[in-house]
Structures are given as structure tokens and as C-alpha cells.
Design an enzyme around this catalytic site. Structure first.
Site: not given
Length: 458
Positions: A113-114, A171-172, A426, A428
Site C-alpha cells: 500500500n504505497p 499496516g494492519d 483490526d 478499521e
């Protein structure tokens, strides 16, 4: 074993699992030549743990190139080794001890994920993690995610038989996507046997730290590369007929508000949650909920005993479909709570919810139970500050301000207080509506050192 042309110049100590090379036999790419002989700029002997050896190639009858992860610089390093008595024998021996019981040249699909966290994931992969995998002759197929759920859609349709593992560089949140992509497949039980691993590259890197105990991307990559398939529990999350999987936490209260409520501060990395925490300490607590839990234990002495027992069990290297059912023992009982003075409700599966936040000291990766922490808002600031100062080492486990449970499942119903609050799975954001969670024992698989997550003392 001695591999040098002269005694003790190149020696393997099997009892210490260590390779010793005298400085006179070592040269590096930046070294100069004097009379056609490389002269090392690093005037020290080389001592490399077998585990840190990535690869070795023959360059001549008495010389090889050696790739390894340096214990000092913590990056992939390459050197030339000369004055080897038999380079063929030396190469064969080193690869055998470096990958004992472990598949060589693994093939990975890599999701990056840039834009996640501080936006450094792509750079972290290219400069720190990728050199470790390429030096080890691993094949990495890189996918740069372009939108939300991009990794999820690919994982859902992935030919899992073509890979030895999935690497999530972010990340998570990205890891959550991958897990749920596998979980939406018709063959999800088979798909979850494919190891899913994390290289820390986001604002939250909890799974990576739990699984490998490392913070540096290169060292994390090494642990994955030398890791064995290891099971970990998941939670099934159901809300309004929709199903998702969680590998880390389900939380409501001040922690969720600090996490989701600070999304626009992601540029701060992991520090954003701490700033949010202190700001919310000065707001009046007004979280309310109803909770029904299938409780195995609420006695912290008993929970500690259960944890210590799980520490002493030999780690399982592989999971089987027969493992993926909830054990009927120990016995459990239903408890219902109507809470009008909540500060924290946090359910989790792993000890660390961040590398410096040991929220669940009694959690282990595959005990088939969910750990739940409930903190009431009585003495709101005092209790939370006391807990916060001991969060890094889990010392708050003994705090009188919290309640700690081991459960198999729970049903959660938030109470609308008219204020804006959040629910996080998580890390989110999910709708703040009633939901139910159940443990899915040993459903997930990752690559972890010594075939097991590290279980620390409480």
C-alpha cells in the site's frame, strides 16, 4: 567443522549455530585491490549465525560470495570469501544449515500500500525488505494497491497453489484486507493454509510484531524467510447478515475513538493514537453498551495459569482442518452486562495491539479463546492514566481498574448516547451497530520463527 585453507580461518560451530570467518578471508564490494588481492576495509572477523545466512554461491575452486543479514547494520549484506579449501562442499554445507527443515527459494505475492501510514511502504520494501528476499533467491511478485479493497479482491481470486506465502507491506489495515479476501472464497479453509505475513510499513504494525518480535523490516523479512507455517486464531464477525474476519481486535470506547477518530492524522504514524488518547481524557465519558459473553474464565489467577500451561506446550508447526473447531473444554458460562459507564471494551487475539502496547498479556496465538478487557469510567482519568503508563509491558494486567476475561464468543450492542463514537475491527472502521464475534481456532496461517509466536511472562 573447518573449511579454510589454513586452520581456524573459516570454521562452523554447530553447537553455537555460528559461522566464523577470519578477516583475512573476507572482502566487500567497496574494498580495494592491492597486487590483485582484495583488502577488506572492515578489519574485524566475521561471525554470522546460521539463521542469518541468506545464500552462498561458488565463484571459484577456493572462493564464494556470501549473502547474509548483518547483526550490526540489520540489512542484507554481501561479501566475498576467499581461501576456502573446497567451495562446493562449503556452499552445500552452508545452505543445508541455513535452511534446515525450511523450503528454499520461496515464491511470494507481495501487496504494497504505497499510500498507507506515512506513505513509506514502497520505499521500505525496496530498500530494506526486498534485498533480503532477493538475496535468498526468493521470487516476489509485487502488486501496488491502487484503491481500498484492491488487495482483498486479488486475494479472493488468487491461485493459492502458485505461492508459498503472501507478504503484506503496510499496516494492519492492508493485512485485514488480505485476510478477508481469503475468507470470502468458497475454498476458504484451504486458502487459509497459505501463510500470510506482514512487513511493517504502516501506522499500525501489530501483527508483524506479534508474529516475529521484530521492528526492523529487514529483520522481519529474515524471520519470515526462515519461518515455519504457524497457526493463529481468527474471529468471525457478523453484523446484519454480513461476515468478516478479524486477526487482532474488536473495540469500542476510548481506544476506538482514538484510532478511528484520528484517521486524518495518519501522517503521524503510531503517535496519532496517543495524541487522540490524551485529548479524549479531557472529555466526559459517555460510552454505553450491552454485552453477552460465553465466558471461560474471569479469574486472573486462573487465566495466568492457563496461559503458563499453553507456554509450556510444544508449538504446532502445521494446522489441520480438525484443529479448526472450538474445544468443548474447559467449561464456559454465559454472562450478560448492561454497562452505562464504559471507558474501554476491547476484545483481542494477540498480546500486542501495537509494538509498544501489550493490551492482552495472557493472549496466545492459538489457544482458541478471545481475550476481553473491560474498563469502567469510574475514576476515568486516574484509571486510564494508570493503565496507559503500564501498557508497554502489560503490567496493567493486575490493575484493579479493569476486568479481564477469556471467552469463546460475545454479542455486543452499543447504546446510542447522541454523541459520535466509533467501532473498530483490526483498526478499521465498521458500523456502530450490534454484532457478534466467535473464535475460529487456528484458522489463519503465517510464517513465524520456531513455529510459534513468542509467549512472554505476564
Amino acid at each position: 567443522m573447518d573449511f579454510g585453507l589454513t586452520n581456524n580461518s573459516i570454521k562452523a560451530f554447530e553447537d553455537q549455530k555460528l559461522l566464523h570467518i577470519h578477516q583475512s578471508c573476507v572482502s566487500y564490494p567497496s574494498d580495494t585491490l592491492i597486487c590483485s588481492i582484495p583488502v577488506s576495509a572492515k578489519n574485524v572477523d566475521l561471525n554470522i549465525p546460521f539463521k542469518n545466512i541468506l545464500w552462498v554461491d561458488k565463484t571459484g575452486p577456493n572462493s564464494v560470495t556470501l549473502s547474509y543479514v548483518s547483526r550490526s547494520s540489520k540489512v542484507a549484506t554481501k561479501c566475498w570469501v576467499d581461501f576456502v579449501e573446497n567451495s562446493d562442499q562449503f556452499c552445500e554445507y552452508l545452505l543445508d544449515v541455513a535452511y534446515k527443515g525450511i523450503k528454499r527459494s520461496r515464491r511470494f505475492i507481495v501487496f504494497i500500500n504505497p499510500h498507507g501510514g506515512k506513505g513509506k511502504a514502497k520505499h521500505i520494501w525496496e530498500s530494506e525488505a526486498e534485498p533480503v528476499f532477493s538475496s535468498a533467491h526468493s521470487i516476489c511478485e509485487v502488486v501496488l494497491t491502487r484503491r481500498k479493497d484492491h488487495a482483498k479482491s486479488i486475494a479472493k481470486n488468487l491461485d493459492v497453489g502458485s505461492y508459498d506465502g503472501i507478504l503484506s507491506v503496510g499496516g494492519d489495515g492492508l493485512f485485514h484486507e488480505v485476510i478477508n479476501g481469503l475468507g470470502e472464497r468458497d475454498d476458504y479453509l484451504e486458502a487459509f493454509k497459505l501463510p500470510v505475513c506482514m512487513i511493517p510499513g504502516g501506522s499500525g504494525n501489530a501483527f508483524s510484531y506479534n508474529a516475529t518480535g521484530q521492528l526492523k523490516p529487514a529483520l522481519t523479512a529474515l524471520e519470515i524467510l526462515k519461518g515455519r507455517p504457524t497457526s493463529f486464531d481468527l474471529m468471525t464477525f457478523e453484523q446484519k447478515g454480513k461476515k468478516a474476519y478479524s486477526f487482532l481486535t474488536a473495540n469500542y470506547g476510548i481506544i476506538a475513538d482514538c484510532d478511528i477518530g484520528t484517521e486524518n492524522w495518519r501522517f503521524m504514524g503510531e503517535n496519532r493514537a496517543y495524541l487522540g488518547f490524551f485529548l479524549r481524557l479531557f472529555q466526559k465519558p459517555d460510552w454505553k453498551c450491552s454485552i453477552e459473553m460465553d465466558v471461560v474464565s474471569s479469574d486472573r489467577t486462573e487465566i495466568k495459569h492457563m496461559y503458563e500451561k499453553s507456554k509450556n506446550l510444544a508449538p504446532m508447526s502445521e494446522s489441520s482442518d480438525s484443529d479448526k473447531t472450538v474445544s468443548t473444554s474447559p467449561e464456559s458460562h454465559l454472562l450478560t452486562f448492561e454497562i452505562n459507564d464504559l471507558s474501554i471494551f476491547c476484545a483481542g487475539l494477540l498480546p500486542y495491539i501495537a509494538p509498544d502496547a501489550k493490551m492482552f498479556p495472557a493472549a496466545s496465538n492459538d489457544d482458541g479463546l478471545i481475550d476481553v478487557v473491560i474498563v469502567y469510567s469510574k475514576q476515568f482519568r486516574k484509571s486510564l492514566l494508570s493503565m496507559f503508563t503500564q501498557l508497554d509491558n502489560g503490567g496493567f494486567y493486575y490493575s484493579k481498574h479493569l476486568n479481564y476475561y477469556k471467552v469463546r464468543s460475545f454479542r455486543f450492542t452499543p447504546v446510542n448516547t447522541g454523541k459520535r463514537h466509533y467501532f473498530a475491527l483490526d483498526g478499521e472502521s465498521y458500523p456502530l451497530e450490534p454484532f457478534e464475534c466467535r473464535v475460529a481456532p487456528k484458522l489463519g496461517t503465517t510464517l513465524s520463527p520456531v513455529a510459534g509466536f513468542q509467549l512472554l511472562d505476564i
